[in-house]
Enzyme design. Sequence first.
Site, mmCIF file in Angstrom:
data_model
loop_
_atom_site.group_PDB
_atom_site.id
_atom_site.type_symbol
_atom_site.label_atom_id
_atom_site.label_comp_id
_atom_site.label_asym_id
_atom_site.label_seq_id
_atom_site.Cartn_x
_atom_site.Cartn_y
_atom_site.Cartn_z
ATOM 1 N N ALA A 1 -11.571 17.762 2.236
ATOM 2 C CA ALA A 1 -11.603 19.216 2.234
ATOM 3 C C ALA A 1 -10.327 19.783 1.605
ATOM 4 O O ALA A 1 -10.390 20.654 0.736
ATOM 5 C CB ALA A 1 -11.788 19.738 3.656
ATOM 6 N N ARG B 1 -28.598 8.152 17.808
ATOM 7 C CA ARG B 1 -27.245 7.794 18.232
ATOM 8 C C ARG B 1 -26.931 8.129 19.683
ATOM 9 O O ARG B 1 -26.426 7.304 20.431
ATOM 10 C CB ARG B 1 -26.216 8.530 17.363
ATOM 11 C CG ARG B 1 -26.058 7.945 15.994
ATOM 12 C CD ARG B 1 -24.968 8.669 15.216
ATOM 13 N NE ARG B 1 -24.871 8.085 13.878
ATOM 14 C CZ ARG B 1 -24.041 8.511 12.932
ATOM 15 N NH1 ARG B 1 -23.240 9.538 13.152
ATOM 16 N NH2 ARG B 1 -24.004 7.915 11.763
HETATM 17 C C1 LIG Z 1 -15.138 5.151 10.417
HETATM 18 C C2 LIG Z 1 -15.739 6.455 9.936
HETATM 19 C C3 LIG Z 1 -16.790 6.447 9.030
HETATM 20 C C4 LIG Z 1 -17.340 7.629 8.561
HETATM 21 N N1 LIG Z 1 -18.383 7.582 7.697
HETATM 22 C C5 LIG Z 1 -18.906 8.733 7.216
HETATM 23 C C6 LIG Z 1 -19.976 8.695 6.262
HETATM 24 O O1 LIG Z 1 -20.437 7.625 5.843
HETATM 25 N N2 LIG Z 1 -20.453 9.869 5.796
HETATM 26 C C7 LIG Z 1 -19.954 11.075 6.219
HETATM 27 O O2 LIG Z 1 -20.431 12.092 5.737
HETATM 28 N N3 LIG Z 1 -18.941 11.129 7.101
HETATM 29 C C8 LIG Z 1 -18.408 9.997 7.624
HETATM 30 N N4 LIG Z 1 -17.379 10.070 8.538
HETATM 31 C C9 LIG Z 1 -16.779 11.370 8.868
HETATM 32 C C10 LIG Z 1 -15.861 11.850 7.737
HETATM 33 O O3 LIG Z 1 -15.178 10.774 7.183
HETATM 34 C C11 LIG Z 1 -14.824 12.879 8.186
HETATM 35 O O4 LIG Z 1 -15.401 13.822 9.001
HETATM 36 C C12 LIG Z 1 -14.222 13.613 6.977
HETATM 37 O O5 LIG Z 1 -13.778 12.690 6.033
HETATM 38 C C13 LIG Z 1 -13.101 14.542 7.371
HETATM 39 O O6 LIG Z 1 -12.477 15.065 6.210
HETATM 40 P P1 LIG Z 1 -11.395 16.213 6.290
HETATM 41 O O7 LIG Z 1 -10.964 16.482 4.904
HETATM 42 O O8 LIG Z 1 -11.919 17.333 7.083
HETATM 43 O O9 LIG Z 1 -10.183 15.608 7.146
HETATM 44 P P2 LIG Z 1 -9.296 14.275 6.989
HETATM 45 O O10 LIG Z 1 -9.780 13.357 5.958
HETATM 46 O O11 LIG Z 1 -9.136 13.762 8.376
HETATM 47 O O12 LIG Z 1 -7.911 14.808 6.472
HETATM 48 C C14 LIG Z 1 -6.991 15.459 7.277
HETATM 49 C C15 LIG Z 1 -5.757 15.739 6.459
HETATM 50 O O13 LIG Z 1 -4.927 16.633 7.166
HETATM 51 C C16 LIG Z 1 -3.606 16.168 7.208
HETATM 52 N N5 LIG Z 1 -3.028 16.711 8.451
HETATM 53 C C17 LIG Z 1 -3.580 16.769 9.678
HETATM 54 N N6 LIG Z 1 -2.747 17.375 10.536
HETATM 55 C C18 LIG Z 1 -1.646 17.707 9.846
HETATM 56 C C19 LIG Z 1 -0.427 18.345 10.181
HETATM 57 N N7 LIG Z 1 -0.176 18.776 11.404
HETATM 58 N N8 LIG Z 1 0.497 18.504 9.198
HETATM 59 C C20 LIG Z 1 0.273 18.066 7.932
HETATM 60 N N9 LIG Z 1 -0.878 17.456 7.561
HETATM 61 C C21 LIG Z 1 -1.815 17.280 8.508
HETATM 62 C C22 LIG Z 1 -3.705 14.678 7.101
HETATM 63 O O14 LIG Z 1 -2.521 14.141 6.577
HETATM 64 C C23 LIG Z 1 -4.887 14.533 6.149
HETATM 65 O O15 LIG Z 1 -4.417 14.645 4.835
HETATM 66 C C24 LIG Z 1 -16.823 8.874 9.019
HETATM 67 C C25 LIG Z 1 -15.771 8.888 9.914
HETATM 68 C C26 LIG Z 1 -15.246 7.696 10.406
HETATM 69 C C27 LIG Z 1 -14.172 7.745 11.450
#
Ligand SMILES: Cc1cc2nc3c(=O)[nH]c(=O)nc-3n(C[C@H](O)[C@H](O)[C@H](O)COP(=O)(O)OP(=O)(O)OC[C@H]3O[C@@H](n4cnc5c(N)ncnc54)[C@H](O)[C@@H]3O)c2cc1C
Lengths: 637, 249
Positions: A44, A330
């Site tokens: 994101a 699930r």
């Molecule tokens: C093992 C596993 C398998 C999965 N498989 C799938 C799948 O096959 N398909 C699917 O659709 N989803 C899947 N998911 C879910 C999906 O991966 C996540 O929901 C999604 O990638 C989250 O993306 P995001 O960008 O919101 O956050 P994240 O990728 O968690 O990124 C968070 C970011 O915020 C930063 N951050 C956080 N707090 C702070 C702070 N206080 N200060 C500075 N930086 C901070 C971190 O450094 C990081 O860069 C899976 C999840 C897991 C655990």
Amino acid sequence: MDLKNHIPSGPIDQKWDKHRADLKLVNPANKRKFSVIVVGTGLAGSSAAATLAELGYNVQAFTYHDSARRAHSIAAQGGINAAKNYQNDGDSVWRLFYDTVKGGDFRAREANVHRLAEVSVNIIDQCVAQGVPFAREYGGYLSNRSFGGAQVSRTFYARGQTGQQLLLGAYQALMRQVGLGKVKLHNKQEMMDLIVVDGRARGIVTRNMVTGKVESHMADAVILATGGYGNVFYLSTNAMACNVTATYRAHKRGAFFANPCYTQIHPTCIPQSGDYQSKLTLMSESLRNDGRIWVPKNKGDKRAPDQIPESERDYYLERKYPSFGNLSPRDIASRAAKEACDDGRGVGPGGLGVYLDFSDAIKRLGEKVIADRYGNLFEMYERITGENPYHVPMRIYPAVHYTMGGLWVDYNLMSNVPGLFVLGEANFSDHGANRLGASALMQGLADGYFVIPYTIGGYFAQGGFSPVSQDSPVVQATVREAEEKIQKLLSINGKRSPTSFHRELGKIMWDKCGMARNEKGLTEALKRIPELREEFWQDVVIPGSGAELNQSLELGLRVADFLEFAELMCYDALHRNESCGGHFREEYQTEDGEAKRNDEEFAYVGAWEYTGVGSKPTLHKEQLEFENVQLATRSYK
Amino acid sequence: MNLRLHIWRQSGPQDTGMLKTYDVANVSEHMSFLEMLDVLNEDLIAKGELPVAFDHDCREGICGTCGMVINGRPHGPLARTTACQLHMRTFKDGDEIYIEPWRARAFPVVRDLVVDRGSFDRIIQKGGFVSVNTGNAQDGNTLPIPKLDADRAMDAAACIGCGACVAACPNASAMLFTAAKIGHLGSVPQGQAERSTRAMNMVLQMDAEGFGACTNHYECEAACPKGISADFIAQMNKDFVSSAFGGRD
Ligand SMILES: Cc1cc2nc3c(=O)[nH]c(=O)nc-3n(C[C@H](O)[C@H](O)[C@H](O)COP(=O)(O)OP(=O)(O)OC[C@H]3O[C@@H](n4cnc5c(N)ncnc54)[C@H](O)[C@@H]3O)c2cc1C
Ligand code: SF4
Ligand code: FES
């Protein structure tokens, strides 16, 4: 306070187009005058930061990782959904929309979900253009697989590393902007607080994790894309550093937290092997296509699995759900495993595991076929457990995997604090009470590539952004608070490590606010959590100083927030007197153990307002209107 | 099992650092290597000592955050296994284990086993992408890509950016890492337009960061937890040479 979701009027399939047409634009020359802070560089955050920079905004991005490429998104395996209908199997935007609303157990906002389904197709195109190596058929066209909760094949994938490849695509787009000087990237900087000036989000306070310096950064808008809070349970499939600090601090500054009790438990993870366990590893759900799940019929049966005769095994999913059997959804599969283990019939260390047995499938299909289908998973399992699943049944157990709750946002992905936008897993908006597989990657990229670039312009076009100086009293006070908190933590000098508190909190949450919840347990948790928090502030020990790389301090700060946030989750779980999706209240089930939703009273988003540490938060309700999908009971029999 | 660990301790970039010896008792064979270090750290904290700083996050072998030299080998003795996926059953009671950070000029030590790998990001910034803005894309299926090319791209794209290849190389060269990205984008049609500038700019940045040259030891390939093939280095060299002569082949 009245929560305005700003959903545009009109038919559902025209809302987003109409909204885009109505949004005011910022003229190209003015864009660079607007500055945006993006916290988080997962799917994101990276996609948002890169796209906003391409548009000409002045972007600063922050991550606690040493590189933007390491965010937790990297670990996603299975795939990403999109309503391309390349398979000609009847998929459509409407069907993806419908599946997602239904899969979310009718607790998501229709308009947001429809927009998600609409832009899903653009995501695949964009990623292909970036060079993401999606799986291909021999003819060179994109390949699809099917995933849970859908009857069509709409999941795109890159081997077992879809999250990695999508993240690298977004990371590379971001690196390009960094190289062009359009994004200033701050690695190893952890956000400690949100700066709110005159009611608007205008900056953040960060701690430089290498030098320890606490500093302020100002902007015209702040985007949080900081991921989920699954690690409140200590053990989960999330990466070790995932935490709630960014969203929780924003909550303390006025942002409402929506549906925190909605957490997803994945049924097929490798069980805990000892107290030292630091995280849990997911095994793909696809294994349930050929594996049979069972436990011994007799409590405390310690015999090796091959010594237990057929007649003394309980294939409990096949018994309880004859038509879905081992492929039950699930939440059902997870709860059934817990019940068997609570009943003293679990297997493996601590009795927290059930067998996933491939011996019948191997007899029927031969080892080679099974190896073709699951070889890499079997290898991974063996590497971790030292057991060979071709000969000994796998042991699996459910684990916390994803959090549907998050900061409340309107249709523009803006929280109730003007200028604070929230994307990806960190917001609450699209998955209702339960997320379907392969939909989180889709949502993160939809938010970052295709939603925020439009909606943030609408906010800027409203104008009225006078510059805020870093020397202004509000900013200074917020920085000072963060510094004082760090000093306080360092000065306690007690006896227990942050990890020991985190582990204890996790156990409370897992037992009382985990897969199944009840009033008694939640009430106990609400008593126990403040006590533990008190102990933490009396007895935690953090060696070293604040002016250096100090991983215990980082953890201590995160655990301190989990210790407050956990209470919020329990309040939410306690107030929601129904069972829906990932929230199963034992009091609200049908005679045969199915979740009993209560649409009369609970078809709303529960958005909580912070009122002080240890004080009960105030509930605000956003009523959910279902104009396009008829509310129905999910049935698995 | 009981183990004796010799761990590199260094308080910061200015400190010279040294190996310190620690005994850990009752290590379970089911622990991962990092969990074994967690246990040591909890012990150290209980004694009021500074825990050993080491990087890690996913603990599933995919984020590339973890990295340490274990008994002289980056990520330890098992082939194609990151440190976080290494389990203690690989060791036996009474073993002595040496644990050190990646050593390379372009990876300065931050503290103990933590190094700064920012140089990798800067290499990517010079061309490890396709210059396509959001919204530019046409329909994904208008560009068929032969499966073998897509597979080859994926083989290279599997790099996790851990830096083991650099740590393993006697010259601390970043050839395998850089070649993996060039190889990924060079295997698919989307990457062709910028193919020669990409190779040129990334290789120049690699040199500017202070990574060494490649003298064909192939230690990188042996150490790489993702099995990235050294063949990609040959492709990179070809791209680089052709761009130096002003065009693509
Ligand atoms: C093992 C596993 C398998 C999965 N498989 C799938 C799948 O096959 N398909 C699917 O659709 N989803 C899947 N998911 C879910 C999906 O991966 C996540 O929901 C999604 O990638 C989250 O993306 P995001 O960008 O919101 O956050 P994240 O990728 O968690 O990124 C968070 C970011 O915020 C930063 N951050 C956080 N707090 C702070 C702070 N206080 N200060 C500075 N930086 C901070 C971190 O450094 C990081 O860069 C899976 C999840 C897991 C655990
Ligand atoms: S090429 Fe291999 S060793 Fe080098 S950074 Fe990539 S994954 Fe690590
Ligand atoms: S911790 Fe992610 S690869 Fe080892």
